[in-house]
Design a protein around this motif. Structure first.
Motif, short mmCIF file in Angstrom:
data_model
loop_
_atom_site.label_atom_id
_atom_site.label_comp_id
_atom_site.label_asym_id
_atom_site.label_seq_id
_atom_site.Cartn_x
_atom_site.Cartn_y
_atom_site.Cartn_z
N GLY A 187 0.81 -1.22 0.00
CA GLY A 187 0.00 0.00 0.00
C GLY A 187 0.84 1.26 0.00
O GLY A 187 0.32 2.35 0.26
N LEU A 188 2.12 1.12 -0.29
CA LEU A 188 3.03 2.26 -0.33
C LEU A 188 3.75 2.29 -1.67
O LEU A 188 4.09 1.24 -2.22
CB LEU A 188 4.08 2.17 0.79
N VAL A 189 3.95 3.49 -2.19
CA VAL A 189 4.73 3.64 -3.41
C VAL A 189 5.83 4.67 -3.17
O VAL A 189 5.73 5.51 -2.27
CB VAL A 189 3.87 4.09 -4.61
N GLY A 190 6.85 4.59 -3.97
CA GLY A 190 7.93 5.56 -3.90
C GLY A 190 8.18 6.18 -5.26
O GLY A 190 8.02 5.53 -6.28
N VAL A 191 8.52 7.44 -5.25
CA VAL A 191 9.02 8.10 -6.45
C VAL A 191 10.37 8.70 -6.06
O VAL A 191 10.60 9.04 -4.90
CB VAL A 191 8.06 9.20 -6.97
#
Length: 467
Positions: free
Chosen positions: A208-212
């Motif tokens: 449920g987490l994303v990174g950019v």
């Protein structure tokens, strides 16, 4: 003996190098045949952008922009090849401290978990690097003709005889005595360990987490970012981090993990936040992601973040994947390492280091077991029993250690999720109080960064021999 390594990423290339270093030569003559099978282009001259076909797939060569290699991982590299360690450090940036800050710009805590191994030696620092730069150092040491670019359809673990590898293109299958799965959370090798299941019984889990993330010129932030630091900024609507990605080329000790140098070139940054549905990288609107990033951090007062936001460019998005605990990492000569066995969230700071510990431990144990088999006259007929014994020792050493790191990482990861104002400031207060007692935090970290997997393996082998 023929060994097939599945995956030519960090784990796969490191596994190849460890096996070449440690495996005893059969009958004192020619080396074992070791081949890496990889679906994607692994030519050293291929750029990161050219390898971006499936950038968010966990088993590709390009997952996330940057990573940290802690002292425990660096010591694995040092024992493997001191020149490799120097190349990795030269391509990255050594950091001696971790700064934890609030979105308002206030320092909550500074951690310096590294300590000298001996009273007369300086501490070995963590090295921050782009994932691509680290991979290139490993890949450059693997001969091109030992990597086969083919996509694998399935792997069959045989109770008796050699294991089999089948390919998507329908070409003739190949056989191998030992198959090592270093192919990430969506591991094809893992499926061979559970052949009776129609689907993966332990599929990767989207957290449920994303990174950019990305890189900007270091010159734009040198006046507001402390030399030799990696910075973690917490807020109620996400998380932000940044670090210098490389050292100045003309400074002494640029290739030493024991020294902090003047930065140069670029600063790496990343932002992590919650998204309920896992994004499809093929349909990402990077312009919209950039707008949302500006909106999310618009009120954050950290001066470095303000400068990063002014010039950043989002090119991709990286979901956080982990794996549920897998009861076994082995079946009939198929053994898993790295993310294929245990995918750690980025908050652990130990993903690459634990993969390096895996491959060193497996190579050392396998070498010991093969040597024992050779001395007892079973080197050619007893491979299956050798692999079983080696895998048992490998899992006994690695599984408990990795599980503890995973549990701590999941707790830290929750600080990156959405929270209310009360929770946010409660978090700040807790971190601020803990900042007055840094040893409480650093002592836990030192249990991990001071760990020596080679010593642990040696102790286990000695204990078994004395039984």
């Amino acid at each position: 003996m023929k060994i097939a390594i599945i995956g030519a990423g960090i784990s796969g290339c490191a596994m190849y190098l460890e096996l070449q270093k440690h495996l005893p030569k059969p009958d004192g003559s020619e080396s074992h045949e070791i081949v890496i099978y990889e679906a994607y282009n692994t030519e050293v001259d291929t750029t990161a952008d050219q390898r971006k076909e499936e950038a968010t797939h966990s088993s590709t060569l390009l997952v996330g922009g940057g990573l940290g290699i802690a002292a425990n991982g660096l010591r694995v590299l040092e024992r493997l090849d001191d020149s490799l360690l120097r190349d990795v450090v030269r391509g990255g940036y050594a950091v001696s401290s971790s700064n934890l800050k609030s979105k308002n710009g206030s320092l909550l805590m500074t951690l310096k978990p590294n300590k000298p191994i001996t009273p007369d030696s300086p501490p070995m620092n963590m090295v921050m690097s782009s994932r691509d730069a680290f991979w290139r150092c490993l890949r450059a040491r693997v001969p091109d003709d030992h990597i086969v670019n083919k996509r694998i359809e399935r792997i069959v673990a045989q109770k008796d005889g050699r294991n089999q590898i089948f390919f998507v293109d329908g070409s003739s299958p190949v056989e191998a005595d030992l198959i090592i799965g270093a192919d990430g959370v969506r591991s094809t090798a893992k499926q061979a360990i559970f052949p009776d299941e129609k689907e993966d019984p332990y599929p990767p889990h989207y957290e449920g987490l994303v990174g950019v993330g990305g890189f900007i010129p270091a010159s734009e932030v040198k006046d507001v970012v402390e030399k030799g630091s990696v910075n973690f900024i917490f807020g109620g609507n996400g998380f932000f981090g940044y670090f210098f990605a490389n050292s100045a080329e003309d400074v002494p000790n640029r290739d030493s993990p024991y020294h902090v140098c003047e930065p140069a070139g670029s600063l790496a940054w990343w932002s992590t936040y919650e998204i309920e549905e896992c994004p499809d990288h093929k349909n990402i609107d990077t312009a919209d992601v950039t707008r949302q990033l500006h909106k999310r951090h618009a009120e954050w007062k950290d001066p470095a973040i303000r400068k990063i936001l002014a010039s950043l460019e989002v090119k991709s998005m990286y979901p956080t994947w982990t794996s549920p605990p897998i009861p076994t990492w082995e079946r009939d000569g198929v053994i898993l390492v790295g993310d294929a066995a245990h995918a750690l969230p980025p908050s652990s700071g130990q993903g690459s280091s634990q993969a390096l510990e895996d491959v060193e431990a497996l190579a050392l144990i396998l070498s010991h077991q093969l040597d024992n088999a050779s001395k007892s006259g079973n080197s050619s007929t007893g491979y299956k029993s050798v692999f079983k014994a080696a895998a048992g020792q490998y899992m006994a050493i690695r599984q408990p250690h990795v599980t503890k790191i995973l549990e701590a990482a999941r707790e830290n990861q929750n600080k990156k999720r959405e929270m209310g104002v009360f929770q946010e400031y409660l978090m700040y207060g807790f971190l601020k109080i803990m900042g007055f007692f840094p040893n409480l935090m650093t002592n836990k970290l030192r249990l991990v960064v001071d760990y020596n997997v080679a010593d642990h393996v040696a102790a286990e082998i000695l204990a078994k021999s004395e039984c």
